[in-house]
Design a protein around this motif. Structure first.
Motif, short mmCIF file in Angstrom:
data_model
loop_
_atom_site.label_atom_id
_atom_site.label_comp_id
_atom_site.label_asym_id
_atom_site.label_seq_id
_atom_site.Cartn_x
_atom_site.Cartn_y
_atom_site.Cartn_z
N PRO A 192 0.62 -1.17 -0.27
CA PRO A 192 -0.29 0.08 -0.04
C PRO A 192 1.07 1.21 0.28
O PRO A 192 0.50 2.29 -0.49
CB PRO A 192 -1.29 0.15 1.32
N ILE A 193 1.71 1.17 0.77
CA ILE A 193 2.92 2.24 0.88
C ILE A 193 3.49 2.75 -0.43
O ILE A 193 3.43 3.76 -1.24
CB ILE A 193 3.64 2.06 1.74
N ALA A 194 3.83 1.84 -0.91
CA ALA A 194 4.53 1.66 -2.76
C ALA A 194 3.55 2.54 -3.62
O ALA A 194 3.54 3.57 -4.69
CB ALA A 194 5.27 0.25 -3.23
N ILE A 195 1.58 1.78 -3.43
CA ILE A 195 0.86 1.94 -4.70
C ILE A 195 0.89 3.91 -3.68
O ILE A 195 0.34 4.30 -5.17
CB ILE A 195 -0.17 1.23 -4.14
N SER A 196 0.57 3.88 -2.82
CA SER A 196 0.66 5.75 -2.35
C SER A 196 1.13 6.72 -3.13
O SER A 196 1.43 7.80 -3.56
CB SER A 196 0.67 5.76 -0.85
N MET A 197 2.62 6.02 -2.63
CA MET A 197 3.86 6.97 -3.75
C MET A 197 3.69 6.88 -4.84
O MET A 197 4.13 7.90 -5.63
CB MET A 197 5.39 6.18 -3.33
N SER A 198 2.98 5.86 -6.01
CA SER A 198 2.84 5.72 -7.31
C SER A 198 2.06 6.94 -7.33
O SER A 198 2.40 7.53 -8.56
CB SER A 198 3.38 3.99 -7.41
N CYS A 199 0.62 6.66 -6.92
CA CYS A 199 -0.26 7.49 -7.02
C CYS A 199 0.45 9.38 -6.46
O CYS A 199 -0.25 9.96 -7.91
CB CYS A 199 -1.44 7.08 -6.34
N PHE A 200 1.00 9.29 -5.83
CA PHE A 200 2.21 10.86 -5.48
C PHE A 200 2.56 11.12 -6.49
O PHE A 200 2.20 12.15 -7.62
CB PHE A 200 2.46 10.83 -4.14
N VAL A 201 3.57 10.28 -7.08
CA VAL A 201 4.71 10.42 -8.42
C VAL A 201 3.69 10.99 -9.79
O VAL A 201 4.32 11.70 -10.64
CB VAL A 201 5.64 9.45 -8.43
N THR A 202 2.68 9.69 -9.99
CA THR A 202 1.96 10.21 -11.05
C THR A 202 1.27 11.35 -10.95
O THR A 202 1.03 12.31 -11.96
CB THR A 202 0.98 8.59 -11.22
N GLU A 203 0.70 11.75 -10.13
CA GLU A 203 -0.18 13.25 -10.04
C GLU A 203 0.94 13.99 -9.92
O GLU A 203 0.52 15.25 -11.14
CB GLU A 203 -0.71 12.82 -8.19
N ILE A 204 1.92 14.25 -10.00
CA ILE A 204 2.78 15.13 -9.76
C ILE A 204 3.63 15.44 -11.35
O ILE A 204 3.28 16.60 -11.67
CB ILE A 204 4.07 14.67 -8.89
N LEU A 205 4.07 13.96 -11.88
CA LEU A 205 4.35 14.46 -13.32
C LEU A 205 3.80 14.67 -14.22
O LEU A 205 3.62 15.46 -14.98
CB LEU A 205 5.22 13.22 -13.38
N VAL A 206 2.89 13.73 -14.13
CA VAL A 206 1.66 14.29 -15.41
C VAL A 206 0.67 15.08 -14.95
O VAL A 206 0.06 16.52 -15.38
CB VAL A 206 0.47 12.67 -15.18
N MET A 207 -0.02 15.11 -13.72
CA MET A 207 -1.15 16.23 -13.45
C MET A 207 -0.93 17.46 -13.46
O MET A 207 -1.41 18.51 -13.97
CB MET A 207 -2.48 15.48 -12.64
N VAL A 208 0.45 17.39 -12.07
CA VAL A 208 1.00 18.82 -11.91
C VAL A 208 1.69 19.57 -13.08
O VAL A 208 0.89 20.91 -13.58
CB VAL A 208 1.55 18.89 -10.77
N LEU A 209 2.48 18.27 -12.94
CA LEU A 209 3.33 19.51 -14.27
C LEU A 209 2.86 19.20 -15.77
O LEU A 209 2.89 20.57 -16.54
CB LEU A 209 5.15 18.70 -13.97
#
Length: 264
Positions: A192-209
């Motif tokens: 679950p922690i790896a899933i959370s981190m993956s979602c976080f990085v995906t959100e940063i790179l794709v949705m935010v930047l």
């Protein structure tokens, strides 16, 4: 690798059927069960699980299916369900195309990292930094200028927004740690922690930047600062929702995975 992150046993027919189902559900989540085109910030969309389902389709079916589901659901949603307050914007479709494509590779990368404590610390530090940035921006920014109109946030709004973000952030970390403890010896193919981190990085790179860049292109780069701060705020909503949704879906579909310990 391109058949799914965990080497699932699905046939081609099953993949196509699931892709059609994901497109239909994602379209509804993105357009019907979502907050679209807020008058003050018409470039902002808060979807109740739509982006999470695109991410899940990518890691379940592979990046080719993921990018098709992301792009088709956005186009289909616009022509069937969108209120047509503005013209079709291919830049927005590009965001969901990229989400379905790159989510697979980001999850694949963090599946290889076995140190959950390091991921918790890194994610926590960046999240807190973003929360401080949002809070300072809300309190120090001048009046918002958009399309010739001026908008001013009240003091209670400037206090409420960071407070809600802090609650969401706390809920994400508490639940991730609890899920990690509960499912440590379970059959989840990824912690679950790896899933959370993956979602976080995906959100940063794709949705935010990338997403802010595309929306700035679509709506005018004069709106870029406001779009960026709004995307960061939505990040605090999307990461917990997507994390919880993907954990749930991984448990539901767990029996389809060939290998729950090694990357494919």
């Amino acid at each position: 690798m391109f058949r799914g992150l965990f080497g699932n046993k699905l046939t081609v027919i099953q993949r196509i059927c699931l892709a059609g189902l994901f497109i239909a559900i994602t379209t509804i989540l993105q357009k019907v069960l979502a907050i679209n085109y807020i008058p003050i910030v018409p470039f902002l969309r808060i979807s109740l699980g739509g982006s999470g389902l695109i991410i899940f389709s990518s890691i379940l079916l592979g990046p080719i299916y993921g990018m098709c589901i992301g792009a088709i659901s956005d186009v289909l949603g616009y022509f069937l369900l969108d209120p047509k307050m503005m013209g079709f914007l291919p830049q927005i479709t590009a965001i969901y195309f990229a989400l379905g494509l790159f989510a697979f590779f980001i999850f694949w990368l963090f599946k290889l990292i076995k140190n959950d404590k390091v991921m918790v610390v890194i994610e926590g530090v960046i999240f807190v930094g973003l929360l401080i940035f949002v809070t300072l921006y809300l309190f120090l920014m001048p009046n918002l200028q958009l399309y010739g109109s001026t908008y001013t946030l009240e003091l209670w709004q400037k206090i409420l927004i960071p407070s809600v973000l802090f609650v969401l952030l706390s809920g994400l970390f508490v639940s991730s740690i609890l899920f990690n403890w509960k499912y440590k010896k379970d059959s989840l193919p990824m912690s679950p922690i790896a899933i959370s981190m993956s979602c976080f990085v995906t959100e940063i790179l794709v949705m935010v930047l990338f997403g802010t860049l595309m929306k700035g292109w679509a709506f005018g780069f004069g709106t870029y600062p406001m779009i960026l701060i709004c995307q960061i705020i939505v990040l605090f909503i999307n990461v917990p929702l997507n994390t919880w949704l993907i954990i749930l879906l991984l448990r539901i579909t767990n029996r389809f995975y060939k290998d729950k310990t090694e990357s494919i």
